[in-house]
Scaffold this active site. Structure first.
Site, PDB file in Angstrom:
ATOM      1  N   LEU B  28     102.090 -39.880  13.012  1.00 40.34           N
ATOM      2  CA  LEU B  28     102.262 -40.657  14.230  1.00 40.34           C
ATOM      3  C   LEU B  28     100.925 -41.246  14.650  1.00 40.34           C
ATOM      4  CD1 LEU B  28     104.365 -37.989  16.118  1.00 40.34           C
ATOM      5  CD2 LEU B  28     105.264 -40.050  15.019  1.00 40.34           C
ATOM      6  N   GLU B  75      95.761 -27.874  16.493  1.00 42.35           N
ATOM      7  CA  GLU B  75      95.512 -27.574  17.900  1.00 42.35           C
ATOM      8  C   GLU B  75      96.756 -27.733  18.782  1.00 42.35           C
ATOM      9  OE1 GLU B  75      93.451 -30.581  20.212  1.00 42.35           O
ATOM     10  OE2 GLU B  75      92.226 -29.007  21.109  1.00 42.35           O
ATOM     11  N   HIS B 170      96.202 -37.777  24.528  1.00 44.04           N
ATOM     12  CA  HIS B 170      96.105 -36.457  25.136  1.00 44.04           C
ATOM     13  C   HIS B 170      94.995 -36.424  26.175  1.00 44.04           C
ATOM     14  CE1 HIS B 170      97.915 -34.594  21.251  1.00 44.04           C
ATOM     15  NE2 HIS B 170      98.829 -34.589  22.213  1.00 44.04           N
ATOM     16  N   CYS B 271      91.249 -31.285  17.497  1.00 43.34           N
ATOM     17  CA  CYS B 271      92.630 -31.229  17.017  1.00 43.34           C
ATOM     18  C   CYS B 271      92.795 -30.439  15.730  1.00 43.34           C
ATOM     19  CB  CYS B 271      93.157 -32.640  16.759  1.00 43.34           C
ATOM     20  SG  CYS B 271      93.211 -33.648  18.229  1.00 43.34           S
TER      21      CYS B 271
END
Lengths: 974, 282
Positions: B28, B75, B170, B271
């Site tokens: 993604l 993560e 995020h 991440c």
């Protein structure tokens, strides 16, 4: 234990704290000498400050104490006694009043009695005979008590105020006995109540403490008894709770009669921690920490203080260590006793095993150390010290409001969705079941925003409001800039925080000079080990105290809890240091070059004066907001807005002494020409945070119009004026410690009581008088307004007995809808509070409790947890109401309100100064409310009041007299 | 556990997961960027090498799974604090299965496992910023209120505040911790706004270090026994201006780690690992 020296120190200290007392009318030579000797010695003041147990006593006690010095019967007190002695005011007592003393003996008096006549330790009634021999000492107290009884709500407020005020009051009380007119009603009251009741207090260890108190005793009395029983000196963190009519836990107001607070005849209380010290390691005594531990154990076990499994286990293990000492492998089935103890809401075997495992690792730790460790961990929990209240946000979503040391937190479920730090909050108010906070505008914003929450009902809104007022006062109001200029919370409402602030109590704690008291831990009886580390610790502490160092900082560098000091979260703002407040603002700058982007101009100074990095950092939390001094926009408006009338509408009815009564509100409606639209007009009580200055101020010359004004008052006016003008550019009082005037920065208005029925049965006689004004025509305008005299002015030449009879009280009732008692100027004696009353107040009501939501609605100029407008509160304009006047708009220059009160009179003096066509006009309006429980001969009282006023101000005219009678319906008065 | 909040940045273990070849095509992404799979692999290897060799962490490597193109970003699958591990429910449907392998590994490490089973809850670890004193949870496309609530339940000791994430994938796409009480923040308006919120919501005082590039604000802070303060941050090639800012951190051992490929599929430095401190647990 010291004796003579100790008490003398107290006197000095006391004297130092109130240099202005020089002008006190009843002078005691020795005392004034003291004063003279000490006055102006700032340095010494600092050193002395806080010496002696007197520090532990609210200021109003100290006042009295000074007088007790004059009492011939007094003997050199031991420190313990000294404190009590202070409480015994000695004045011209009158023997006839002895029984009344009995009946109404205040907590203070009780203590004295206990000390002095041991045989009568508990019940004041018992002591009656003994008392009579002590008439001199006690009678005044009795009177005072009576006064408290009569002027119930207000007295406590005074505690928070200047000593001068207290003195005045005392004098008033002293003389009161001679003022026949006021005597009768109160006497009747006094004599009728002498009954004792038994109180049950559940202590933190679960045990029950029973004691008898006189039926009309105040909360403080019982509280002191409990503290005495517990041998607790650092009392200020604690309080008593009771269950109200609706099974809600409420804090017992120390300043009010217990009887009037509790549910009928349920004299059941609980002793609890009221203010959780953010850094328990700064407490002075182990016993205090122990009690805090007990409270927290309960909080944790009940789930009120949520924590993780590991933390439960860790805290539990410290509890075991504190209660049982080292883990002993031989001990048979340790899990057995463990299971009997409650550590967590859902305590599992697994957790108990973990607790035991951790317990093993604490070997060698003394109980005191274990307590300390317990607290070190507990204090870091996110919900530590957070008092939760159910509420709904503007959209009706269930949320929780949490009041804590740092401010107000908003939770949705477990999530924190917003936070309003105290410095961000300008005003806290409630109205019906709505609770509002007015938020200081952010850097980019121009206006304050108001956030509203809905509570379950009026009571819960009020309860929340009270908790906020108290927490704000306790944690936010630090010690005062110049030591002689303490900043206190004053409210126009009957309610205010009556204790000491954290800073004060910390300072007081440093003076504790006793060997660490031995105390039994709950289960120590079961275990015959003497592991208590108290002696060890006390040595450290004692030495620190002796060094006369600033308490906390020093204390902990050599105590075992050092880590606490390095905790940036908590602050130990050294109380007496004014500059600190400013400096700490920019602590984060410390991270040098990284932080450049946030630099303020003051930063350099900050760095310059940087004492110690960690100290600064710690101080940060309690420091004023970091942004450049925010102007209080309100102030600006006050000073710059043209007022159409000299005075903003001033409702004519003055609330009963028993403040916050709707009776008054109702009266307003009928008395005012223009009907008040309740939907739009906010009737509020206002809390003003102000600074008090005891420094004499040079009288001002320019109040041209004020012919009847007395010097003292002019001074005040002057102060007020200077503030006003300057405040246009800067809210300087906050940041200029040396200014003898300050501007309030927080208002905590309280809604007036809604139900008339709640009122105690009372009769009011209201006398409204109009005194001088420059323009005769002006007087017409004032028909509706009670006006008067500068008679309240302290030291005023014409001051005498009458003035004395009404000790000053804070703005006791601001009835003007939406009066924002904003700036307060206080000088010496009587409480003077300036209330600026701009004609129009527009407040945006905004409700946002969710930052996310806020951001979605995004207002470019505003910071996030901000504002969209939902409702508007409109205050009405005085111009419309004063239609009878010539209507020529004047410019409101200043406005102030002085309220004073005594046993049964409340005098509110409003001084407004307006500029009208180049002519400055000063109008002084005085409203006198005579209140009595029983039959008052109000004609006589009225005549007397008028006479007094006339004496002071010959050119005064009486414009209105209102007699108002209220009947008691419900016991609930809160 | 030497008490609450002790030893921020102390880690002994790191969980990582190999880069699947499917990442290049299927992972993604918010942009249309092309990813060089081999280069991504190389970068990741270098990253793990730093953790293992340079810093001496014990590496737990989860098996590669080609059906989970985003699985390298471990993560998001778990939030570990102290000895409690919250297995998340990732906001992207296609990533939900990533948690399985993660759960197994965390169990093996003897952590207390809390699972997010509520079907209304979503939470990506990338939205969780733990400051050592409290949590900030970004409410983003991937994380919702319910997810944040469950996190708050899992870590009861700490305050959990929500922060709206209006831009970026995020919360940690534009911020991270650079030390105890030091927040590294991007300079974009949304980033600064988010920081303001965090500062307002917190009872604690945080220092901030603003870097010009939002993505460069994601770094990894550790406080290791023999190394002291360590900061893994972006390389000079990627964000020269931001690196200059990092260079001001004199007390930190600065280790630039290249992340030019993974960043194209919104993967930042944090991440790619879940850091765990085992020693501190009793």
């Amino acid at each position: 234990m010291t004796t003579e020296a100790g008490s003398e120190t107290e006197v000095k200290e006391k004297a130092e704290k109130s240099p202005a007392r020089l002008s006190q009318s009843e002078k005691d030579t020795s005392e004034s000498q003291e004063v003279a000797a000490t006055e102006g010695e700032a340095e010494r003041q600092k050193e002395k400050e806080g010496k002696g147990i007197s520090r532990y006593l609210p200021t109003w006690f100290k006042k009295q104490k000074s007088q007790s010095q004059t009492s011939p019967t007094k003997e050199v007190p031991s420190p313990e006694e000294a404190s009590n002695q202070e409480e015994v005011p000695e004045v011209n007592g009158h023997p006839e009043e002895v029984e009344e003393n009995e009946a109404l003996s205040s907590p203070v008096q009780e203590q004295v009695e206990e000390k002095e006549t041991e045989s009568h330790s508990n019940a004041s009634a018992d002591t009656e005979p003994a008392l009579e021999t002590k008439v001199e000492e006690k009678s005044v107290e009795g009177v005072k008590a009576a006064g408290e009884g009569g002027a119930q709500e207000e007295l406590p407020e005074k505690q928070q105020q200047q000593k001068e005020e207290a003195e005045v009051k005392e004098r008033a009380e002293g003389t009161e006995g001679q003022t026949s007119i006021f005597q009768s009603p109160l006497r009747l009251v006094r004599k009728s109540r002498m009954k004792l009741v038994v109180c049950h207090v559940t202590l933190l260890d679960g045990s029950d403490f029973t004691c008898e108190v006189e039926k009309r005793a105040k909360g403080l009395f019982l509280f002191f008894k409990v503290c005495e029983h517990l041998n607790l000196l650092e009392k200020d963190y604690f309080g008593l709770t009771y269950m109200d009519h609706h099974e809600q836990k409420c804090w017992l107001d120390p300043t009010k009669e217990i009887k009037r607070q509790i549910r009928s005849n349920n004299w059941q209380f609980a002793f609890n921690v009221k203010f959780y010290p953010p850094d328990p390691s700064l407490l002075t005594e182990d016993i205090t920490r122990y009690l805090l531990c007990l409270q927290l154990r309960e909080d944790v076990a009940s789930g009120r203080l949520p924590c993780s499994f590991v933390t439960h286990a860790l805290l539990g293990s410290y509890t075991l260590q504190a209660e049982f000492g080292d883990y002993e492998p031989e001990q048979p089935r340790p899990l057995d006793y463990i299971s009997q103890l409650s550590f967590a809401p859902n305590q599992s075997k697994e957790m108990e095993e973990k607790i035991l495992e951790l317990h093993k690792s604490h070997k060698g730790m003394t109980p005191a150390q274990a307590d300390t460790q317990f607290l070190e961990n507990a204090k870091k929990l996110s919900m530590y010290g957070v008092d939760l209240h159910h509420a709904k946000d503007s959209e009706g979503v269930d949320i929780m409001l949490g009041v804590c040391a740092n401010g107000l937190l908003v939770f949705k479920d477990r999530l924190r969705i917003n936070r309003f730090a105290w410095p961000k909050i300008l005003k806290i108010s409630y109205k019906r079941n709505n609770f509002y906070i007015k938020i200081r505008p952010g850097e980019t914003e121009q206006f304050e925003s108001t956030v509203g929450f809905k509570l379950q009902n009026h009571r819960s809104a009020k309860r929340l409001w009270k908790v906020c007022v108290e927490n704000h006062s306790f944690f936010r109001l630090n010690a005062p800039e110049p030591p002689t200029t303490p900043r206190f919370l004053t409210l126009g409402s009957k309610f205010r925080y009556s204790g000491r602030t954290q800073t004060q109590t910390r300072l007081a704690s440093t003076l504790i000079d006793r060997p660490a008291p031995a105390f039994e831990r709950t289960s120590s009886k079961r275990i015959s080990r003497s592991l208590d580390g108290a002696p060890m610790i006390s040595i450290t502490e004692a030495s620190t105290t002796e060094n006369g160092h600033e308490p906390h900082l020093e204390l902990h560098s050599d105590s075992k809890v050092e880590e606490a000091d390095s905790n940036p979260g908590r602050v130990e703002a050294p109380p007496a240091q004014s500059p600190m407040r400013v400096r700490v603002d920019n602590i984060y700058v410390r991270h040098s070059n990284l932080m450049l982007e946030d630099h303020d101009k003051t930063q350099e100074e900050v760095l310059k004066h940087q004492a110690s990095v960690s100290e600064l950092k710690r101080s940060f939390m309690e420091a004023p907001p970091p942004s450049p001094p925010q102007h209080n926009l309100w102030e600006k408006r006050i000073t710059s807005s043209p007022a159409t009338t000299p005075r903003v509408q001033q409702p004519t009815t003055v609330p009963v002494t028993d403040a916050a009564s709707t009776a008054a509100f109702a009266a307003d409606n009928s008395d005012t020409k223009e009907p008040i639209k309740t939907t739009e007009v906010e009737i509020e009580e206002t809390v003003v945070v102000r600074e008090i200055s005891t420094k004499p101020v040079v009288p001002d010359e320019h109040a041209q119009g004020a012919k009847a004004e007395e010097a003292a008052q002019k001074k005040k006016m002057k102060q007020r004026e200077s503030v006003s003008s300057e405040s246009e550019s800067e809210d300087e009082a906050e940041y200029h410690p040396n200014v003898s005037v300050s501007i309030s920065h927080t208002q905590i208005p309280e809604e007036r009581e809604e139900e008339e029925e709640e009122e105690e049965q009372e009769k009011l006689t209201e006398v409204s008088q109009t005194a001088q004004s420059v323009n005769p025509e002006e007087e017409k305008k004032e028909v509706e307004e009670a006006t008067v005299t500068p008679g309240e002015a302290p030291n005023g030449p014409t001051q005498h007995a009458e003035a004395d009879a009404r000790p000053v009280a804070p703005v006791h009732e601001e009835e003007v809808p939406k009066v924002n008692g904003e700036a307060t100027v206080v000088d010496a004696r009587p409480q003077v509070i300036c209330c600026s009353q701009p004609p129009v107040v527009k407040t945006e009501m905004v409700t946002i409790s969710d930052t996310f939501a806020a951001q979605k609605t995004e207002i470019a100029t505003k910071e996030v947890p901000i504002v969209h407008t939902e409702t508007k509160t409109i205050t009405y304009e005085a111009a419309q109401l004063d239609g009878s006047g010539d209507g020529e708009p004047g410019v409101l220059m200043t406005a102030q309100t002085i309220t004073s009160e005594s046993l049964c009179t409340t005098t509110t003096t409003h001084i407004t100064k307006t500029l009208k066509g180049g002519l400055s006009e000063t109008r002084i309006e005085k409203r006198i409310v005579i209140t009595g429980d029983c039959d008052i001969d109000h004609d006589e009282a009225l005549a007397q009041a008028i006479k007094e006023a006339k004496e002071q101000h010959p050119d005064m005219s009486v414009t209105r007299v209102v007699v108002h009678k209220e009947t008691e319906l419900a016991e609930e008065e809160d | 556990m030497a008490g609450l909040m002790a030893g921020f940045g102390c880690y002994t273990h790191a969980i990582v997961r190999e880069v699947p070849t499917s990442l290049a095509k299927e992972a993604l992404r918010t942009s249309q960027a092309e990813v060089d799979s081999t280069k991504a692999q190389k970068e990741h290897d270098a990253y793990v090498h730093v953790l293992r060799t340079t810093l001496g962490l014990e590496i737990v490597e989860l098996p590669v799974d080609e059906t989970l193109p985003d699985s390298v970003f471990v993560e998001d699958a778990a939030v570990v604090c102290g000895d409690t591990a919250l297995i998340t429910r990732p906001g992207a449907e296609s990533r939900r299965r990533e948690t399985e392998a993660m759960k197994g590994a965390l169990k093996d490490l003897n952590l207390n496992i809390v699972e997010m089973i509520d079907e209304n809850a979503t939470l990506d670890g990338g939205d969780v910023l733990f400051t050592g004193r409290e949590f900030f949870v970004g409410l983003s496309k991937r994380t919702n209120q319910r997810g944040a609530e469950i996190l708050a339940d899992a870590f009861k000791d700490y305050a959990v505040s929500t922060v709206p994430v209006v831009e970026g994938l995020h919360l940690k796409s534009f911020c991270s911790m650079g030390g105890p009480g030091l927040i590294i923040i991007g300079s974009s308006e949304p980033a600064q706004k988010a920081l303001k919120i965090m500062q307002q919501m917190s009872d604690h005082r945080y220092d901030k270090l603003t870097v010009p590039d939002d993505l460069a604000a994601n770094c990894i802070y550790m406080n290791l026994p023999n190394k002291g303060q360590v900061l893994l941050h972006c390389t000079e090639e990627e964000y020269p201006e931001s690196v200059k800012v990092y260079d001001k951190l004199k007390d930190h051992m600065l280790i630039p780690v290249s992340n030019s490929e993974k960043v194209r599929v919104d993967g930042a430095l944090t991440c790619c690992s879940v850091l765990i401190n085992k020693k501190s647990n009793h």
